[in-house]
Motif scaffolding. Sequence first.
Motif, short mmCIF file in Angstrom:
data_model
loop_
_atom_site.label_atom_id
_atom_site.label_comp_id
_atom_site.label_asym_id
_atom_site.label_seq_id
_atom_site.Cartn_x
_atom_site.Cartn_y
_atom_site.Cartn_z
N ASP A 427 0.84 -1.21 0.00
CA ASP A 427 0.00 0.00 0.00
C ASP A 427 0.87 1.25 0.00
O ASP A 427 0.53 2.25 -0.66
CB ASP A 427 -0.92 -0.01 1.21
N GLU A 428 1.95 1.24 0.74
CA GLU A 428 2.84 2.41 0.77
C GLU A 428 3.46 2.66 -0.60
O GLU A 428 3.62 3.80 -1.03
CB GLU A 428 3.93 2.21 1.82
N VAL A 429 3.82 1.58 -1.30
CA VAL A 429 4.37 1.74 -2.66
C VAL A 429 3.33 2.39 -3.57
O VAL A 429 3.65 3.31 -4.35
CB VAL A 429 4.81 0.37 -3.21
N LEU A 430 2.09 1.93 -3.47
CA LEU A 430 1.03 2.52 -4.30
C LEU A 430 0.82 4.00 -3.98
O LEU A 430 0.57 4.81 -4.87
CB LEU A 430 -0.27 1.74 -4.11
N LYS A 431 0.93 4.36 -2.71
CA LYS A 431 0.78 5.77 -2.33
C LYS A 431 1.91 6.61 -2.91
O LYS A 431 1.68 7.72 -3.40
CB LYS A 431 0.75 5.90 -0.80
N VAL A 432 3.13 6.07 -2.86
CA VAL A 432 4.27 6.81 -3.42
C VAL A 432 4.07 6.99 -4.93
O VAL A 432 4.29 8.08 -5.48
CB VAL A 432 5.58 6.07 -3.12
N ILE A 433 3.65 5.93 -5.60
CA ILE A 433 3.42 6.03 -7.05
C ILE A 433 2.32 7.05 -7.35
O ILE A 433 2.44 7.84 -8.29
CB ILE A 433 3.06 4.64 -7.61
N ALA A 434 1.26 7.04 -6.54
CA ALA A 434 0.16 8.00 -6.76
C ALA A 434 0.67 9.43 -6.61
O ALA A 434 0.31 10.32 -7.40
CB ALA A 434 -0.97 7.74 -5.77
N ARG A 435 1.53 9.67 -5.62
CA ARG A 435 2.08 11.03 -5.45
C ARG A 435 2.96 11.41 -6.62
O ARG A 435 2.95 12.56 -7.08
CB ARG A 435 2.86 11.11 -4.13
N ARG A 436 3.72 10.47 -7.13
CA ARG A 436 4.59 10.77 -8.27
C ARG A 436 3.77 11.03 -9.53
O ARG A 436 4.11 11.92 -10.32
CB ARG A 436 5.56 9.61 -8.49
N VAL A 437 2.72 10.26 -9.73
CA VAL A 437 1.86 10.49 -10.89
C VAL A 437 1.19 11.87 -10.77
O VAL A 437 1.09 12.62 -11.75
CB VAL A 437 0.79 9.38 -11.00
N THR A 438 0.74 12.20 -9.58
CA THR A 438 0.10 13.50 -9.37
C THR A 438 1.08 14.64 -9.59
O THR A 438 0.75 15.66 -10.22
CB THR A 438 -0.49 13.58 -7.95
N GLY A 439 2.30 14.49 -9.07
CA GLY A 439 3.30 15.54 -9.21
C GLY A 439 3.75 15.75 -10.63
O GLY A 439 4.14 16.87 -11.00
N ALA A 440 3.70 14.71 -11.45
CA ALA A 440 4.15 14.84 -12.84
C ALA A 440 3.05 15.26 -13.79
O ALA A 440 3.32 15.59 -14.94
CB ALA A 440 4.75 13.51 -13.31
N GLY A 441 1.79 15.27 -13.33
CA GLY A 441 0.69 15.59 -14.22
C GLY A 441 0.49 17.09 -14.37
O GLY A 441 0.95 17.89 -13.57
#
Length: 829
Positions: A427-441
């Motif tokens: 779950d923590e990995v998915l949260k990190v990925i979600a933050r990275r996707v949000t930051g790059a959008g």
Amino acid sequence: MRPLPARLNAAVAGAAALGAAVAALVAAGVPGGALDRHAVVAVDRGLVSAVLAGLGVVVLAQIAGLRVRAGEGHARLAWGEAAIVVVCASLPAALVPLVVLVGVGISHTLLRAVDARAGRRRHLRDLLFSVSALTVAGTLAAIVTAIVHPPYDRPLEPRTIAALCAGAIVYYLVAVLLVSVHVAVVRGGSLRATFVQMLSRKLLMVIGNVAAGLVIVWACVTNPLLLLLLPPVLWLLHQFYANRLGENDDRRAWQDFAEATRDLNRLDEREAAESGVVGAKRLFKAAAARVVLAGGRAYGDPIPPGGGAAVTSRPLVVGEMTVGELQLAGLNPLRLRDRLMLAAFGDALAAALHDAITQDALRSMSERTTYDAVHDPLTGLFNRAALLTRGNAQLARCTPGDPVALLLFDINEFKEVNNALGHTAGDEVLKVIARRVTGAGNADDLLARLGGDEFAVLVTDLAAGGADLALAAAVERARKLGARIAAPMRIDGVALSKEPSVGVVVAAAGEVDLTELLRRADIAMYQAKHGGQPVAWYDPACDDASTDRLALLAELREALAAGEQLTLELQPAVGLGGKPTGKATGKALFNGQITSVEALVRWQHPRRGKLAPGQFLAAVEASELIGPLTHWVLDRAIGLASGWRRSGLAVPVAVNISPRSLVDRQLPEAIDELLGRHRLPAELLILEITETVMLSSSPVIDDVLSRIRCLGVQLAVDDFGTGYSSFTVLTRVPVQEVKIDREFVAQMSDLPKAGAIVRATIDLGRSLDLRIVAEGVEHPEQRAALAELGCTAAQGFLFYPPMPPERLAAVLRERRQVQRRHLRAEGTG
């Protein structure tokens, strides 16, 4: 009472100066020699007695006043007009201002002392203003009286009476005007409204006062002993004034109360509390008001703690729940009416605050529910449903023909994280990925987590310049985003890097919807995953599904026209020996009796072989062929059931109905025509519909289902629990049967949740008098468990597989023979 404004101070000084000046002018014989200047020096014992008597009359007239509402404040309505008539008739005009000044000063000083003992504070400047205002009014009354006809030492004739009445009216008008100015400046409100209100409220009292003054003068002239008869009369007249003004005050007070409580009807906590503060200050003339809620939130004026007796508190209680407290500061002592009004207002405020707080809680809950419905609970991104709805709306806002892109990410070997570090680390990995996707959008991008380790980004700001440039830009964004996701991260002290496989699809806005974009992106993503590439883009040439679908629909059209490739297979549902729950069963079910058969369409394709419904129905439901296919299945199933009935093998036949077929308003007439042509009773036809249909708010579907039920056709909920999993579907449309999905039946022994759902469905069906049919029963243990729970019937390979009509007819005849032997063995056949 708060300090008077500077302009009111000036008014007080001006009024006092005006009164003194007018008195001096009167003493000097102005105007026009109308006043008798010799009266000033005629100081004898009789005149002194008259002056003392006049002072007594003025003092008594003021002390006997009545306190009433005036605009936003209060004022005293006294017997001033009666006193003016008496002093103008018994004293020279030059002495009237002095007598009024001294008498009003004495009376108001006494009243101020009485008010102070009662807890009503009256500022010294208010006293000075009142004395000055009434002195001015009395002086002008004396002048007008002397001008019209000097009444002093004159017989009480009509001219004298007219002069005294004129003076009393001037006193009345001037006094009311000056007091209205004072009230409007100090308490606020409209001067005009206050003046008109006081004029109207004192008009009747003025008439009585003038009459009383004239009677006193007449009695003094005629026979002073007649004055002994006046006190009872004046007392009764005073009681009449008090009652009349009290009724007006009460009516005005309760009107204000009604307005104040009506203003409490707010659905916002702050608005309700602030309305309560305003209403309390208005009703009870409080210097400050404050609402303190049970949670600690406070609204209104600051009130210092430890106010003691200066602060009046009223608990705000609804039932046995304390909502808060209403605090009032700077109150005058409350009369009984005021205490009752405070209690009633407190109850109304408590109810309004309780409703507002409850509404706020419901609004927050609704907002949270709405948020949860469209957001992924783990990452906070939009979920699949929100991506579809919002994505289609965003595509609709784009200019037709503009390029749009959908990027679909799937994390490679994500299961290794869960296996090695646990699901919490995953779950923590998915949260990190979600933050990275949000930051790059970009700001216009629509980001979503589709479930598991899949993420999607809808891009609508691609630069125009042709399809190739748009695809290149989208692929470049996918590469950068993939690299950002693959950057090392540290989870539970472990450094790891997870690379994604990205599928990219670019299309022109208006050509396809988001569902098709997702399908194409999914194809591209799996091409990337299987090809070992980080990014792959959609190639129509590699999309076998789309061309195959077009060919499949064309071939099905030919099959319907020929009528030879399509067939029906039928799978019986068998009674479990429990107590029947449906009214259509008629009598108790014997163990193993066939209760109904389900018609399943099959397609014997000349090139592809035998196709199950799952291989072609999805394409058919999205096309216009769903109507002809549904009619073919109904015609064939009703015809078979009619043939069994003519052979003495009556058994209901069930047909699955697509949601799209239920928007066809002609469906009930078509079913009725088929039942009539094949001569099959309507109760031997069961239409199986899904939960989605049951929860639909479409008026067309409601109308179609209602008309079908009017025919006598039975309705069943198919695959119950797999859709919305809501028991409310059983009350949406009157159904006779519920079919438990095979997934719950398969897992009921291993998963407690699945077993609980099966048990709850059976119990609810029995309580609603419904037949419960369990699908996918393949093991004796499942059959035994379902029978023990009271399930009506079951369907699955444990009993019979789907079979052709000829085989089913043989099974029905065999079961009829078994039933007859069973009845004979029991002695009932």
